[in-house]
Write a protein that holds these residues in place. Structure first.
Motif, PDB file in Angstrom:
ATOM      1  N   HIS A 173     -32.528  24.816   8.047  1.00  0.00           N
ATOM      2  CA  HIS A 173     -31.734  25.302   9.261  1.00  0.00           C
ATOM      3  C   HIS A 173     -31.039  23.868  10.103  1.00  0.00           C
ATOM      4  O   HIS A 173     -30.028  23.853  10.238  1.00  0.00           O
ATOM      5  N   ARG A 174     -31.874  22.860  10.108  1.00  0.00           N
ATOM      6  CA  ARG A 174     -31.355  21.839  10.933  1.00  0.00           C
ATOM      7  C   ARG A 174     -30.482  20.855  10.004  1.00  0.00           C
ATOM      8  O   ARG A 174     -29.215  20.506  10.651  1.00  0.00           O
ATOM      9  N   ASP A 193     -27.018  23.007  10.150  1.00  0.00           N
ATOM     10  CA  ASP A 193     -26.477  22.834  11.476  1.00  0.00           C
ATOM     11  C   ASP A 193     -25.829  21.356  11.626  1.00  0.00           C
ATOM     12  O   ASP A 193     -24.605  21.164  12.019  1.00  0.00           O
ATOM     13  N   TRP A 194     -26.546  20.346  10.988  1.00  0.00           N
ATOM     14  CA  TRP A 194     -25.944  19.181  11.007  1.00  0.00           C
ATOM     15  C   TRP A 194     -24.665  18.831  10.062  1.00  0.00           C
ATOM     16  O   TRP A 194     -23.871  18.136  10.748  1.00  0.00           O
ATOM     17  N   PRO A 202     -37.095  20.980  17.735  1.00  0.00           N
ATOM     18  CA  PRO A 202     -36.131  19.967  17.527  1.00  0.00           C
ATOM     19  C   PRO A 202     -36.957  18.931  16.616  1.00  0.00           C
ATOM     20  O   PRO A 202     -38.239  18.683  16.886  1.00  0.00           O
ATOM     21  N   LEU A 244     -33.881  15.084  10.966  1.00  0.00           N
ATOM     22  CA  LEU A 244     -33.579  15.639   9.701  1.00  0.00           C
ATOM     23  C   LEU A 244     -34.267  14.917   8.501  1.00  0.00           C
ATOM     24  O   LEU A 244     -34.821  13.852   8.577  1.00  0.00           O
TER      25      LEU A 244
END
Length: 670
Positions: free
Chosen positions: A599-600, A603-604, A654, A657
């Protein structure tokens, strides 16, 4: 003494700090599995043996010649820096991975590691020659303390805070400083031995020759500890992830036992450890008598780590009790390193060649029982009875381990990439006859044998799974599909006439079993192309494939090849799909919550994503599974099927990455 102590400390720290650094650097090149670390350990132990043999030989020369040779090698080693492996050394899809790993390590870090490995015994020999009445063995404990500190510092301080390439550069700079420090020590040692009279008054009487039995005992004790170290590391890594923490933890405990036993006899209460080790060996062997189900991961890691530490305390405590006269110091360390290399050779080279399953843990435990009986025999009647019973129990455990591993299996095979078994269960009468491929302890695909059911997609790939949904929703004439990880070939059952399926598989045995024991591959209606080798390296060499769907499903046992779930990996996948294509990533895992990582990254790099979690259908052997579907085009998921299948988003904390320079499995432990 201070100068020798500082030199030994710095050398030992760098010696063990480089191990996780260089292993993590080359891990993606060779599939990211646990055997990469075991192969690295074989290299480290072999070079350590070479370094100890060099030290044993060179100390017989005049001191001026010793220092001249050593200073020359130090100067040459500086020219090989930095230790970062060159891209030209990346392997192709074929060839023996073990030989490739040894070649890369030799060319990248071989000479510096060799010289670091000589530091402990050589400095102790020089110190003992200068100060004959002072025992040097506490310097050996200091060396192990520095090694332990290096290993602990890596996952706690270095790995989370410093990018991988900077780790290599920083280590190379520190090695240059070490070379200056070692050269200074060598020069001062040489100046102290300008004339023989400098130490003539302190020369002690010549010690007696070493008995052969004593040398064999040294080797056997060291080999037992080494085999258990590598076998336990493999046992843990193959079922979780090939990550530095699960390499560092067992090795740290191994070194801690060395440090404690050689620092002072107070740490090794002999009678207590004799009894504890006997009990621990039986405790570690007990799980091998039964099929392993779901594990309590923290308890499992703790139990095997504690067991390893107790066994190493026994082995190294007995070695410490048998320390010879300082005149035999380098011979003593040479025998210990021979034992360590034998352990590495057995686990890394011989076991995959000789066995079709991971029997080295049960063999290592049994060998430990036999060597313990050998070492203690005749000292005390109760110990003789205790250890003879333990040895017999552990030898029977090997037989039981073999029996359990063959239960319901119609074929077993093993190579560098792991152990594969094909199980058969059920009957033809009720149509439940099923063949299953098992990698380590994890189901990696299954197929019904009966004609009526053989085309049903089973396990994690049902029609209502994320993979099945992506393939059905993106279906079009001439569709191009990429698959990372073949398994038994279940996903190929979705292939239709005129479609092209390109499969990336690193393990040739997987392909052979898929062809011999399963029919998904040979009966697929689509055109199937198999590309051998690591998927990332293969995709990096190819032009954009324009896949409609790219499915990422590469696992070794339940361990994740971390390099397939980094930001750079997902950027590479994006380059190989169409603008409206889908990347489907399988994130089902017993112990790790991988969805936040994907997911992270999504999004990045601006990818739309949905999480698809499906329920199991037991009578069709269809498991619950978690898939993350990603696409550059958010409109792709704006269909009734995707909206219905999409699972609710969980609250995500949060965090950093995952990249090729950084990954931390602790972030995603369930």
């Amino acid at each position: 003494m201070l100068l020798y102590a500082i030199t030994i400390f710095v050398g030992a720290f760098l010696l063990f700090q480089v191990q996780p650094i260089i292993a993590k650097m080359i891990l993606p090149w060779f599939g990211g599995n646990a055997m990469v670390w075991t192969s690295c350990m074989l290299f480290f132990q072999s070079i350590l043996l070479a370094g100890y043999a060099y030290s044993h030989r060179i100390v017989s020369m005049p001191v001026a010649r010793q220092t001249r040779i050593h200073l020359s090698l130090l100067g040459i080693s500086i020219l090989t820096l930095p230790i970062i492996p060159r891209d030209i050394l990346k392997p192709g899809g074929e060839g023996n991975p073990l030989l490739g790993i040894l070649l890369v390590l030799t060319l990248s870090v071989g000479l510096p590691y060799f010289l670091l490995s000589t530091t402990g015994p050589l400095m102790q020999a020089w110190y003992s020659a200068r100060f004959p009445k002072k025992l040097p063995y506490r310097l050996f404990a200091l060396s192990n303390f520095a090694s332990l500190l290096a290993l602990i510092a890596y996952p706690i301080v270095v790995e989370p805070r410093i990018p991988l390439h900077l780790q290599g550069i920083g280590w190379s700079v520190l090695y240059g400083l070490f070379a200056i420090l070692c050269g200074t020590t060598a020069w001062i040692t040489r100046k102290s031995f300008i004339t023989p009279s400098a130490v003539s008054e302190e020369i002690l009487e010549e010690p007696a020759p070493l008995p052969l039995r004593e040398k064999i005992t040294w080797v056997a004790l060291a080999a037992c500890a080494s085999i258990l170290l590598l076998a336990v590391t493999n046992h843990l890594s193959q079922n979780v992830a090939a990550i530095p923490f699960l390499w560092v933890l067992p090795l740290s405990l191994y070194l801690l036992s060395f440090m404690a036993t050689f620092d002072s006899s107070l740490w090794y209460n002999r009678r207590m450890f004799i009894v504890m080790t006997a009990a621990t060996l039986c405790f570690m062997a007990y799980p091998l008598w039964q099929e392993q189900g779901d594990l309590n991961l923290p308890a499992y890691i703790l139990a095997y780590s504690a067991g390893l530490f107790i066994c190493c305390m026994f082995c190294h405590g007995e070695l410490a009790r048998r320390k010879p006269h300082p005149k035999h110091l380098t011979a003593f360390y040479l025998m210990i390193s021979i034992g360590g290399a034998i352990g590495g050779l057995f686990v890394s080279v011989l076991s995959p060649m000789l066995f079709n399953y991971h029997y080295e843990l049960s063999i290592g435990l049994a060998l430990m029982g036999v060597v313990g009986f050998w070492v203690l025999y005749g000292e005390f009647f109760i110990f003789d009875v205790l250890w003879s019973g333990v040895a017999i129990f552990l030898l029977v455990t090997i037989v039981q381990d073999v029996k359990i591993s063959h239960y319901d299996n119609i074929e077993m095979t093993r190579n560098f990439y792991g152990t594969l078994r094909v199980r058969q269960s059920g009957t033809d009468i009720d149509g439940t006859k099923l063949r299953t491929m098992v990698n380590g302890t994890i189901n990696h695909g299954a197929q019904f044998v009966t004609d009526q059911k053989r085309r049903i997609p089973t396990t994690y790939y049902a029609n209502h799974s994320g993979a099945g949904l992506a393939l059905s929703e993106r279906h079009r004439p001439g569709m191009r599909v990429g698959i990372i990880g073949l398994g038994v070939g279940t996903l190929l059952t979705y292939g239709r006439q005129g479609e092209h399926y390109k499969v990336y598989e690193i393990n040739p045995e997987v392909v052979e079993l898929a062809r011999r024991q399963f029919s998904y591959l040979k009966n697929s209606e689509a055109e199937v192309e198999i590309v051998m080798g690591d998927a990332r390296l293969s995709l990096e060499r190819e032009q954009p494939n324009q896949f409609d769907v790219l499915l990422v499903d590469a696992f070794s046992s339940d361990a994740i090849p971390v390099h397939l779930l980094t930001k750079e990996a997902l950027q590479l996948y994006r380059e190989h799909i169409r603008p409206d294509g889908i990347i489907a990533i399988h994130v089902s895992n017993k112990y790790l919550n991988l969805y936040p990582i994907v997911h992270r990254i999504a999004d990045w790099i601006c990818l739309s994503e949905i999480l698809v979690q499906n329920n199991a259908v037991d009578d069709l052997e269809q498991f619950s599974s978690d898939w993350v579907l990603l696409s550059p085009d958010p409109k792709v998921f704006d269909t009734p099927s995707f909206r219905t299948a999409q699972s609710g988003h969980e609250e995500l904390k949060p965090g950093p990455l995952w990249t090729d320079d950084y990954s931390n499995v602790f972030d995603v432990l369930k």
